[in-house]
Design a protein around this motif. Sequence first.
Motif, PDB file in Angstrom:
ATOM      1  N   LEU A 168      30.522   3.875  27.002  1.00 45.03           N
ATOM      2  CA  LEU A 168      31.796   3.974  27.722  1.00 45.03           C
ATOM      3  C   LEU A 168      31.725   4.948  28.884  1.00 45.03           C
ATOM      4  CD1 LEU A 168      34.197   3.757  24.717  1.00 45.03           C
ATOM      5  CD2 LEU A 168      34.268   2.307  26.761  1.00 45.03           C
ATOM      6  N   LEU A 169      31.044   6.062  28.712  1.00 44.36           N
ATOM      7  CA  LEU A 169      30.920   7.022  29.821  1.00 44.36           C
ATOM      8  C   LEU A 169      30.095   6.403  30.949  1.00 44.36           C
ATOM      9  CD1 LEU A 169      30.574  10.238  27.645  1.00 44.36           C
ATOM     10  CD2 LEU A 169      32.257   9.942  29.491  1.00 44.36           C
ATOM     11  N   SER A 170      29.048   5.636  30.588  1.00 45.75           N
ATOM     12  CA  SER A 170      28.242   4.987  31.626  1.00 45.75           C
ATOM     13  C   SER A 170      29.073   3.950  32.381  1.00 45.75           C
ATOM     14  CB  SER A 170      27.012   4.315  30.993  1.00 45.75           C
ATOM     15  OG  SER A 170      26.156   5.299  30.444  1.00 45.75           O
ATOM     16  N   SER A 193      32.281   3.953  32.713  1.00 45.33           N
ATOM     17  CA  SER A 193      33.296   4.655  33.496  1.00 45.33           C
ATOM     18  C   SER A 193      32.689   5.206  34.791  1.00 45.33           C
ATOM     19  CB  SER A 193      33.908   5.779  32.657  1.00 45.33           C
ATOM     20  OG  SER A 193      34.989   6.385  33.337  1.00 45.33           O
ATOM     21  N   ILE A 194      31.461   5.706  34.704  1.00 46.91           N
ATOM     22  CA  ILE A 194      30.771   6.186  35.916  1.00 46.91           C
ATOM     23  C   ILE A 194      30.595   5.023  36.892  1.00 46.91           C
ATOM     24  CG2 ILE A 194      28.508   6.936  36.797  1.00 46.91           C
ATOM     25  CD1 ILE A 194      28.328   8.743  34.272  1.00 46.91           C
ATOM     26  N   LYS A 253      32.337   2.239  37.099  1.00 45.24           N
ATOM     27  CA  LYS A 253      33.600   1.741  37.641  1.00 45.24           C
ATOM     28  C   LYS A 253      34.220   2.733  38.628  1.00 45.24           C
ATOM     29  CE  LYS A 253      34.694  -1.356  33.856  1.00 45.24           C
ATOM     30  NZ  LYS A 253      35.155  -1.391  32.476  1.00 45.24           N
ATOM     31  N   ALA A 254      33.809   3.992  38.542  1.00 41.91           N
ATOM     32  CA  ALA A 254      34.373   5.015  39.433  1.00 41.91           C
ATOM     33  C   ALA A 254      33.810   4.907  40.842  1.00 41.91           C
ATOM     34  CB  ALA A 254      34.083   6.404  38.869  1.00 41.91           C
ATOM     35  N   ALA A 265      32.557  13.646  42.082  1.00 46.77           N
ATOM     36  CA  ALA A 265      32.216  12.233  42.291  1.00 46.77           C
ATOM     37  C   ALA A 265      30.998  12.119  43.215  1.00 46.77           C
ATOM     38  CB  ALA A 265      33.408  11.486  42.875  1.00 46.77           C
ATOM     39  N   PRO A 314      21.195   7.623  35.145  1.00 42.19           N
ATOM     40  CA  PRO A 314      20.917   6.195  34.969  1.00 42.19           C
ATOM     41  C   PRO A 314      22.120   5.304  35.300  1.00 42.19           C
ATOM     42  CG  PRO A 314      20.056   7.440  33.107  1.00 42.19           C
ATOM     43  CD  PRO A 314      20.833   8.410  33.953  1.00 42.19           C
ATOM     44  N   TYR A 344      28.155   6.914  24.899  1.00 44.22           N
ATOM     45  CA  TYR A 344      27.186   6.711  25.984  1.00 44.22           C
ATOM     46  C   TYR A 344      27.563   5.464  26.784  1.00 44.22           C
ATOM     47  CZ  TYR A 344      22.716   6.403  28.449  1.00 44.22           C
ATOM     48  OH  TYR A 344      21.762   6.363  29.427  1.00 44.22           O
ATOM     49  N   GLN A 398      27.557  12.951  41.414  1.00 43.74           N
ATOM     50  CA  GLN A 398      27.152  12.149  40.258  1.00 43.74           C
ATOM     51  C   GLN A 398      25.730  11.613  40.410  1.00 43.74           C
ATOM     52  OE1 GLN A 398      29.320  11.700  37.447  1.00 43.74           O
ATOM     53  NE2 GLN A 398      27.299  11.263  36.651  1.00 43.74           N
ATOM     54  N   THR A 399      24.896  11.817  39.392  1.00 42.42           N
ATOM     55  CA  THR A 399      23.539  11.254  39.350  1.00 42.42           C
ATOM     56  C   THR A 399      23.339  10.610  37.978  1.00 42.42           C
ATOM     57  OG1 THR A 399      22.644  13.333  38.523  1.00 42.42           O
ATOM     58  CG2 THR A 399      22.582  13.005  40.909  1.00 42.42           C
TER      59      THR A 399
END
Lengths: 264, 264
Positions: free
Chosen positions: B255-257, B259-260, B262-263, B221, B227, B253, B224-225
């Motif tokens: 959903l993963l963005s 999720s990043i 929201k994390a 976490a 866009p 792309y 994480q880097t």
Amino acid sequence: MKSDMETPRDIVLLGAGNLASTLGPRLRASAARVLQVFSRSETKANALAAALEAQPIQDLTRVAPGADLYLLAVRDDAIAPVANALARHLPPGSLLAHTSGATPLSALSAYFARHAVLYPLQTFSAGREIDFESIPICVQAARSEDAEALLALARRLSRRVLLANDEQRATLHLAAVFVNNFVNHLFGIGEHLLHEKGLSFELLLPLIEETIAKARTMPPAAAQTGPARRDDRGAMTRHLEMLGAHPRYQTLYRLLSESIQKAE
Amino acid sequence: MKSDMETPRDIVLLGAGNLASTLGPRLRASAARVLQVFSRSETKANALAAALEAQPIQDLTRVAPGADLYLLAVRDDAIAPVANALARHLPPGSLLAHTSGATPLSALSAYFARHAVLYPLQTFSAGREIDFESIPICVQAARSEDAEALLALARRLSRRVLLANDEQRATLHLAAVFVNNFVNHLFGIGEHLLHEKGLSFELLLPLIEETIAKARTMPPAAAQTGPARRDDRGAMTRHLEMLGAHPRYQTLYRLLSESIQKAE
């Protein structure tokens, strides 16, 4: 390969962030001289300039004319403004290159006839040592002589140098988001799930190492394993139930599993 | 740690697939004897038995009584049927262990009072050498003496041995799907995108290596880097446009963005 005479020797480095701080020492080690380091931050400019025996500047009006290369290592949204400011202070025949994967070559064309790109495909973090010689460097230039000169410079920095156009470079940047940013996020999900059950993320490291080791020796599509690949509905149903408290992870599990199955 | 006397010495290996083929030689190297290797496939049973100087059997009625441990390295859906067949031929005091992450300990309880789990957290492929000593091994047993004995055996195979209950083991298995199966799929997407533009997947390997190297030294976490992490809408929009021909990758792309983000 062209003679050393054409390799840029005197370089002005615009930027003092993670990329500039990694690139600067490599440039010096490869027989280039860094004349100046520009950063709006006095601390950063001074620190990097001292390490490179260069002059720190915080004002673009003080940029020195006559360097072989002006190398932009700034945030993507600062490329055009900095290029615009440089165009007002440098001779029109100067060579300007940016280092961005996502930015087209033409972003510089309004400011300098001799414009280029030198893009190292890697993620740079402050304080992390990197085997720079293994990093692919993508080169592109408006003029073929400049492309040759930058290829020669890049070959002094890395064993993997290639000419790449805007589309190829942007695709590398996009693929890097999948294999670096998104992969790291999946590591974070693994860590989160384990911590909830009192387990350490370190338990996953040998498995992660092996995942990479396989990618080195066979195409990822051929290396694919797991419940989705073998259509093990029972395992997938149990996993989705276990993720009940994390609807976000549930959605990702479902979509990644579907994507694996559609890729077959 | 208990004395060597309690470590299982004579072992019957049920299965001759990737796990059994990796585990068998490690068991022998750790001073255990493999008495028999069972596989429905004569070729597989013979090959692995020969390597282990064991007896190959293709019929569960021929399984030898009196071994210290009957170790099941078969597919998850074969665990109960094989245990059931063994219960008809072995003394009731025999110790049976399965090697599945996703299968609860109780899957064996109807067949043998002394039942256990010995789960190595790794992905095994035919023909790939693995540093077995670094692989975490999870142990669980119905009786504490058996747990002690299996911990001792596991410590001869690996430096990382832990007691783990059903829930912990299932969570490790689920996390492994994220960091191995799903990560490998993202590598496959990267490969696909590059191939379309005439670029080699190998260009991404240094970046992938660095992604892992970071995971070894800092929590994912924090590492994480990209866009999504810096909320660079411009880059994300351009990437989604580039993925226009691949709606499946576009969805991932997005959903993963999300999720990043929201994390954070």
